[in-house]
Design a protein around this motif. Sequence first.
Motif, short mmCIF file in Angstrom:
data_model
loop_
_atom_site.label_atom_id
_atom_site.label_comp_id
_atom_site.label_asym_id
_atom_site.label_seq_id
_atom_site.Cartn_x
_atom_site.Cartn_y
_atom_site.Cartn_z
N LEU A 298 0.86 -1.16 0.00
CA LEU A 298 0.00 0.00 0.00
C LEU A 298 0.91 1.22 0.00
O LEU A 298 1.81 1.32 0.83
N ASN A 299 0.69 2.15 -0.94
CA ASN A 299 1.52 3.35 -1.07
C ASN A 299 0.66 4.58 -0.79
O ASN A 299 -0.48 4.65 -1.22
N TRP A 300 1.23 5.56 -0.12
CA TRP A 300 0.55 6.84 0.12
C TRP A 300 1.60 7.91 0.39
O TRP A 300 2.72 7.60 0.75
N GLY A 301 1.21 9.16 0.17
CA GLY A 301 2.15 10.24 0.43
C GLY A 301 1.72 11.54 -0.23
O GLY A 301 0.55 11.75 -0.53
N ALA A 302 2.70 12.40 -0.47
CA ALA A 302 2.46 13.72 -1.05
C ALA A 302 2.71 13.68 -2.55
O ALA A 302 3.62 13.00 -3.02
N GLY B 77 -2.17 4.60 -3.46
CA GLY B 77 -2.08 3.59 -4.50
C GLY B 77 -1.62 2.25 -3.95
O GLY B 77 -1.54 2.06 -2.73
N GLY B 78 -1.31 1.35 -4.84
CA GLY B 78 -0.87 0.01 -4.46
C GLY B 78 0.11 -0.54 -5.47
O GLY B 78 0.15 -0.09 -6.62
N THR B 79 0.91 -1.50 -5.02
CA THR B 79 1.92 -2.12 -5.87
C THR B 79 1.92 -3.62 -5.65
O THR B 79 1.93 -4.08 -4.51
N ALA B 80 1.91 -4.38 -6.73
CA ALA B 80 2.10 -5.83 -6.69
C ALA B 80 3.46 -6.11 -7.31
O ALA B 80 3.78 -5.58 -8.38
N SER B 81 4.29 -6.91 -6.63
CA SER B 81 5.66 -7.17 -7.10
C SER B 81 5.94 -8.66 -7.19
O SER B 81 5.51 -9.43 -6.33
N ILE B 82 6.65 -9.03 -8.22
CA ILE B 82 7.20 -10.39 -8.35
C ILE B 82 8.70 -10.25 -8.14
O ILE B 82 9.37 -9.50 -8.85
N TRP B 83 9.22 -10.97 -7.15
CA TRP B 83 10.64 -10.90 -6.79
C TRP B 83 11.39 -11.97 -7.58
O TRP B 83 11.26 -13.15 -7.32
N SER C 165 2.01 -1.17 -10.57
CA SER C 165 1.48 -0.26 -9.55
C SER C 165 0.44 0.67 -10.14
O SER C 165 0.45 0.97 -11.34
N GLY C 166 -0.43 1.12 -9.28
CA GLY C 166 -1.44 2.09 -9.65
C GLY C 166 -1.50 3.18 -8.59
O GLY C 166 -1.21 2.92 -7.42
N ALA C 167 -1.86 4.41 -9.00
CA ALA C 167 -1.93 5.52 -8.05
C ALA C 167 -3.01 6.50 -8.48
O ALA C 167 -3.30 6.64 -9.68
N TYR C 168 -3.59 7.16 -7.50
CA TYR C 168 -4.58 8.22 -7.74
C TYR C 168 -4.14 9.46 -6.97
O TYR C 168 -3.91 9.39 -5.76
#
Length: 190
Positions: free
Chosen positions: A56-60, A79-85, A95-98
């Motif tokens: 889960l991503n958030w910020g300015a 926004g959010g990020t799905a990662s394959i390591w 990733s997606g962001a609004y």
Amino acid sequence: MKRLAWLWGAASLAAAVVATPSAHAQERGRTDGPEGSEYGKGGYSRTSDSRFSLELNWGAAFAADASTVRRGSVPLFFGGTASIWGAEWYQFDLSGAYVLQNGQWSVLAGPRFRTYGFPVSFNAGLKAGAFFIPDTGFRFGLSPQVGVDLLAANERLVLGLGYALDIPIVGSGDFRGLMNRLFMNVGYRF
């Protein structure tokens, strides 16, 4: 006297050679256990362990063009990020962001490279994808990103700080959609 010292030295050396097993006398290693039983006993790792994470991503978020900013809006995004390591030093992100400030959406994909370091590592990546900019529509763009992350709780919990510069390709001299994002993220590796 020298003869006695030489005799004791030779006896000590002979006793040491007899008491310690030599390398050529050891048996070859065995692998007659069930398949996969050697994991955890010598440096092997399962390829399925901790290879997918959700964050889960958030910020300015600050728009470069003040004309696109809505009156009374706040400079925040989530926004959010799905990662394959692929490995501890490489991952592929979707990733997606609004952005609340101007109603801009983005869906980005690309690699991120991490430095070796436990539990803290630095990362850098380049994502590309679609941006939806109000009053302009869909545009392709790039987003170079840098950050630092911390792996905690048995390397399952991911905590991080980052910076991204969203650069949608709009037109010459048109800075609509250009966005600076400072963000935090929290995630879990499955």
